[in-house]
Design a protein around this motif. Structure first.
Motif, PDB file in Angstrom:
ATOM      1  N   GLY B 111       0.822  -1.209   0.000  1.00 42.88           N
ATOM      2  CA  GLY B 111       0.000   0.000   0.000  1.00 42.88           C
ATOM      3  C   GLY B 111       0.850   1.249   0.000  1.00 42.88           C
ATOM      4  O   GLY B 111       2.039   1.205   0.276  1.00 42.88           O
ATOM      5  N   MET B 112       0.220   2.368  -0.336  1.00 38.53           N
ATOM      6  CA  MET B 112       0.985   3.606  -0.434  1.00 38.53           C
ATOM      7  C   MET B 112       0.223   4.776   0.175  1.00 38.53           C
ATOM      8  O   MET B 112      -0.981   4.908   0.003  1.00 38.53           O
ATOM      9  CB  MET B 112       1.276   3.889  -1.902  1.00 38.53           C
ATOM     10  N   PHE B 114       0.441   8.941   0.197  1.00 36.93           N
ATOM     11  CA  PHE B 114       1.115   9.953  -0.614  1.00 36.93           C
ATOM     12  C   PHE B 114       1.457  11.186   0.202  1.00 36.93           C
ATOM     13  O   PHE B 114       0.958  11.400   1.307  1.00 36.93           O
ATOM     14  CB  PHE B 114       0.227  10.335  -1.801  1.00 36.93           C
ATOM     15  N   ASN B 118      -4.836  12.710  -0.076  1.00 30.27           N
ATOM     16  CA  ASN B 118      -5.714  12.675  -1.247  1.00 30.27           C
ATOM     17  C   ASN B 118      -6.924  11.789  -1.008  1.00 30.27           C
ATOM     18  O   ASN B 118      -7.125  10.798  -1.683  1.00 30.27           O
ATOM     19  CB  ASN B 118      -4.953  12.200  -2.484  1.00 30.27           C
ATOM     20  N   PRO B 119      -7.761  12.158  -0.019  1.00 31.15           N
ATOM     21  CA  PRO B 119      -8.971  11.352   0.181  1.00 31.15           C
ATOM     22  C   PRO B 119      -9.888  11.480  -1.029  1.00 31.15           C
ATOM     23  O   PRO B 119      -9.851  12.482  -1.735  1.00 31.15           O
ATOM     24  CB  PRO B 119      -9.616  11.992   1.421  1.00 31.15           C
ATOM     25  N   PHE B 120     -10.694  10.443  -1.256  1.00 29.24           N
ATOM     26  CA  PHE B 120     -11.690  10.531  -2.318  1.00 29.24           C
ATOM     27  C   PHE B 120     -12.770  11.518  -1.882  1.00 29.24           C
ATOM     28  O   PHE B 120     -13.067  11.620  -0.689  1.00 29.24           O
ATOM     29  CB  PHE B 120     -12.346   9.170  -2.560  1.00 29.24           C
ATOM     30  N   PRO B 121     -13.383  12.213  -2.832  1.00 29.09           N
ATOM     31  CA  PRO B 121     -14.496  13.094  -2.454  1.00 29.09           C
ATOM     32  C   PRO B 121     -15.745  12.290  -2.116  1.00 29.09           C
ATOM     33  O   PRO B 121     -16.779  12.402  -2.751  1.00 29.09           O
ATOM     34  CB  PRO B 121     -14.688  13.973  -3.695  1.00 29.09           C
ATOM     35  N   LYS B 122     -15.609  11.419  -1.137  1.00 28.55           N
ATOM     36  CA  LYS B 122     -16.722  10.586  -0.670  1.00 28.55           C
ATOM     37  C   LYS B 122     -16.743  10.652   0.853  1.00 28.55           C
ATOM     38  O   LYS B 122     -15.909  11.316   1.442  1.00 28.55           O
ATOM     39  CB  LYS B 122     -16.498   9.131  -1.086  1.00 28.55           C
ATOM     40  N   TYR B 130     -13.389   1.639   0.656  1.00 30.75           N
ATOM     41  CA  TYR B 130     -13.187   1.463  -0.785  1.00 30.75           C
ATOM     42  C   TYR B 130     -12.322   0.246  -1.117  1.00 30.75           C
ATOM     43  O   TYR B 130     -12.700  -0.598  -1.929  1.00 30.75           O
ATOM     44  CB  TYR B 130     -12.571   2.727  -1.383  1.00 30.75           C
ATOM     45  N   THR B 170     -13.192  14.837   2.548  1.00 30.43           N
ATOM     46  CA  THR B 170     -12.477  16.051   2.161  1.00 30.43           C
ATOM     47  C   THR B 170     -12.751  17.197   3.133  1.00 30.43           C
ATOM     48  O   THR B 170     -12.089  18.221   3.071  1.00 30.43           O
ATOM     49  CB  THR B 170     -12.900  16.484   0.751  1.00 30.43           C
ATOM     50  N   ARG B 184      -7.234   4.190   5.148  1.00 32.72           N
ATOM     51  CA  ARG B 184      -7.676   3.631   3.875  1.00 32.72           C
ATOM     52  C   ARG B 184      -6.669   2.597   3.371  1.00 32.72           C
ATOM     53  O   ARG B 184      -7.035   1.556   2.837  1.00 32.72           O
ATOM     54  CB  ARG B 184      -7.810   4.788   2.877  1.00 32.72           C
ATOM     55  N   THR B 185      -5.381   2.917   3.560  1.00 34.96           N
ATOM     56  CA  THR B 185      -4.351   1.997   3.089  1.00 34.96           C
ATOM     57  C   THR B 185      -4.313   0.731   3.935  1.00 34.96           C
ATOM     58  O   THR B 185      -4.225  -0.373   3.395  1.00 34.96           O
ATOM     59  CB  THR B 185      -2.980   2.695   3.112  1.00 34.96           C
TER      60      THR B 185
END
Ligand code: ATP
Ligand code: MG
Lengths: 427, 275
Positions: B111-112, B114, B118-122, B130, B170, B184-185
């Motif tokens: 996993g990465m 960053f 950079n979360p998803f707009p959800k 996800y 976000t 998330r990762t």
């Protein structure tokens, strides 16, 4: 002079510039808004008479003698179809105004009511054959000139020779009005019938349905193909490949090609090669779809490009496949842009007449299309045809048709806005 | 000038310290070269091992290729047009660039996180869910709920977000977003976590939270972290690597690198005499 003083000296000028710039903007907005307001006001004003119609009450005698049919317990549809219905309103009018012998005056009297009344009566009788042998008061449609007179659109003071309505006709109508036999009603006809040579019988429904069917085909053709092509070009195609560059240049060119060229193409390919029926929404939709395609491709590509790369990386980093990145993230995030582009393309297609000229959709079509294969016309063509007709009542109809086109456009936009709201996200 | 360059090449020719480890490494890099386009090489002959359940810190001046190497470890560079790599990178002894390795599967294992959150707009929930949904890790909703909760707890974000799981991810603060990205990762349950300057945008308190988190995660994951903060590298890492102009200059146990660096360049950098 120190630094601050220099800045202060320039400050006044800068603010003045800013104010001027703002004023230009406000001025432009006022100008464009007032043009728009003037246009809408003018159209609405002109269209207003088209939404009401004048009706005259006649006592119609459906006796066997007048209809020249023997008394029977039941009649076939064919029998009922052939009867001399045109005599019904005439006879009733003669009874209202007895003693008119002059042939010219008799004709003028008959012409108080619309020539289409006989068909309305025929439909009534076919629907209910029990009417035969009875007599009934019925409100029938007035002729378009009488309609204009009643609405006050005809000036009674100009010389009779210059008037479409003669003095004796005016006298009759005045008498009918005194007897409460004249009434103004909502023009339901306009929304339920197709085109007609008689303005009072003409309606928008044929063109409305034609436009609806055509737009459906346009959407079904251009939206999926346009989006798919844009996704491929943006996400899968290799950058700096000469073929991709060629395709890109060609798509940009296609978006700028005069629309009539698409009509010629449609004629050659769809109609002559594939045998798509002429004048049908299918043919029109395919042609307009072709025209809309490059617009959708270009705007979709721009929308896809604007999806931040960090979102793609996040999904890829979690182990999403390229396809999943596109379906889960790229398309939903670019959907507002895609919808905006599609609605611009569709709105343009909705207003087009030139490409339809070549495939026979710029035509007088009285029947309401029942599907994608029936001959039909579209709203802008209907506007064009009506605006080109000599009868004065068509002026109002033209404006009313323009309003219908604007309403259609508005509903399309509304749908796009609702969809866009659903997809709109901030990050 | 030319003289200087030759000197530098000599200085950089061999990685000093202890690039390879005893025992079985989790990840090995052997003679790795990375090119952006044909003529621009970003990484030169890198050899290094990542030990299981350890944190490897990667430090070095800007543009020296830390991110580039990190992104090779889960094949994120595949997505960059014109980027190519030679040499061998193995995960558990398997060459990750061989044809039978599916990059999608690899990224589930590696996993990465960053540099920029950079979360998803959800929603927060959907962000964390996800990955598990994607890979079918949770079979039903209550299992998914458990995975989300566990991941958020591990990332130290549960307390702040348990009442607002349906709010957009976000809408969180920068530090919370970064922890959300970490949650998330780890929700995918990878073996390895790669972090590219995970705290560069965060205040000291949020940084401390994430450093603590990395410390806890170490027991179950192998971690590689790029950082510009020497103190951070010293605090959190077991081993530390110093990169310079695309070359790996020195790798060793962190305390050795910071107390007794072998290479002059390393010493200059960590003592702030670089440049
Ligand atoms: N997508 C790319 N295309 C071409 N060159 C790139 C690309 N990404 C990085 N490079 C080049 O590769 C070299 C290494 O970049 P990299 O991003 O790995 O540096 P870094 O060590 O992570 O620096 P920083 O600490 O500033 O993040 C740089 O010279 C950079 O210009
Ligand atoms: Mg970097």
């Amino acid at each position: 002079m120190n630094n601050i003083e220099i800045v202060q000296k320039g400050l006044k000028k800068r603010y003045a510039k800013e104010r001027r710039f703002k004023a230009y903007g406000v001025f432009s907005i006022i100008i464009s808004l007032s043009f728009l307001a003037f246009l809408l006001f003018d159209i609405a004003l002109k269209a207003a008479p088209a939404f009401t119609q004048t009706y005259i009450k006649l006592d119609i005698d459906f006796s066997h003698k007048v209809l020249r049919i023997n008394e029977k317990s039941s009649y076939t549809k064919d029998e009922l179809f052939e009867l001399p219905y045109h005599k019904l309103p005439s006879k009733s009018l003669y009874q209202l105004f007895p003693g008119i012998e002059n042939r010219k005056q008799k004709k003028a009297l008959r012409k108080l009511v619309s020539s289409g009344v006989r068909y309305n009566l025929r439909n009534m009788v076919i629907k209910n054959s029990k009417l035969i042998g009875t007599s009934k008061s019925i409100w029938v449609l007035a002729d378009d000139d009488i309609d204009s007179l009643v609405k006050g659109l005809i000036d009674r003071n100009i010389p009779e020779a210059d008037r479409r309505v003669k003095d004796f006709q005016i006298a009759w109508i005045d008498k009918l009005q005194l007897e409460n036999r004249v009434e103004s009603r909502f023009n339901i006809n306009f929304f339920t019938s197709g085109d007609s040579r008689e303005p009072e019988q003409a309606g928008i429904l044929g063109a409305l349905k034609g436009s609806l069917y055509t737009m459906l085909i346009t959407l079904l053709l251009s939206f999926p193909i346009g989006v798919a092509a844009a996704v491929y070009l943006e996400e899968f195609a290799h950058k700096n490949n000469w073929l991709v560059d060629m395709i890109e240049v060609n798509i940009n060119n296609l978006a700028a090609v005069p629309s009539i060229v698409f009509g010629i193409l449609g004629l050659a390919v769809y109609i002559n090669l594939f045998g798509v029926p002429r004048s049908a929404p299918l043919a029109g939709g395919l042609v307009l779809g072709l025209m809309t395609l490059p617009i959708i491709i270009i705007t979709t590509r721009a929308a896809i490009k604007s999806v931040p790369p960090s979102i793609r990386e996040a999904a890829l980093g979690l182990g999403a496949s390229k396809m999943q990145v596109i379906i889960h993230h790229v398309l939903p995030l670019s959907m507002p842009g895609i919808l905006t582009g599609s609605i611009i393309g569709m709105a343009q297609a909705l207003g087009e007449t030139a490409p339809l000229l070549m495939i026979g959709m710029v035509a007088f079509v009285a029947d309401i299309p029942q599907g994608f294969f029936d001959p039909s016309t579209v709203l802008p063509v209907q506007i064009y045809i009506w605006s080109d007709s000599p009868e004065r009542s068509f002026i109002a109809l033209t404006s009313a048709a323009i309003i219908m086109l604007l309403v259609f456009l508005f509903l399309m936009n509304l749908l796009a806005i609702i969809l866009r709201k659903k997809f709109e996200t901030r990050w | 000038m030319n003289n200087n360059k030759v000197e530098l090449d000599q200085q950089l020719s061999e990685t000093v310290g202890k690039p390879l480890i005893n025992g079985t490494p989790k990840i090995t890099c052997r003679d790795v070269n990375v090119f952006y386009n044909q003529d621009s090489q970003a990484i030169f002959d890198v050899n290094v091992d990542l030990a299981k359940n350890q944190i490897l810190a990667m430090i070095g001046p800007s543009g020296c290729g830390k991110s580039t190497l990190l992104r090779c470890l889960n094949r994120m560079n595949d997505t960059i047009d014109g980027c190519s790599i030679t040499g061998k990178i193995s995960l558990d002894g398997e060459d990750i660039y061989s044809n039978d390795i599916d990059p999608v599967l690899l990224r589930a294992k590696v996993g990465m996180v960053f540099q920029k959150p950079n979360p998803f707009p959800k929603s927060i929930y959907d962000n964390v869910a996800y990955g598990p949904r994607l890979h079918g890790i949770a079979t039903n909703n209550s299992e998914l709920d458990d995975v989300v909760e566990e991941s958020l707890i591990k990332a130290g974000l549960w307390k702040e977000t348990k009442d607002r799981l349906n709010k957009p991810g976000t809408g969180l603060s920068g530090g919370q977003q970064q922890r959300l990205c970490i949650a998330r990762t780890i929700a995918v349950r990878p073996d390895v976590i790669l972090m590219d300057e995970p705290t560069s945008a965060l205040d000291p308190i949020a940084t401390a939270t994430i450093e603590e988190l990395m410390h806890e995660l170490k027991s179950s994951y192998t971690i590689a972290v790029v950082t510009h903060s020497m103190q951070q590298a010293a605090r959190i890492s077991d081993r530390c690597s110093y990169f310079h102009l695309g070359r790996l200059v020195e790798v060793n146990d962190t305390n050795i690198v910071f107390t007794n660096p072998e290479h002059e360049l390393t010493e200059n950098y960590i003592t702030g005499r670089f440049g």
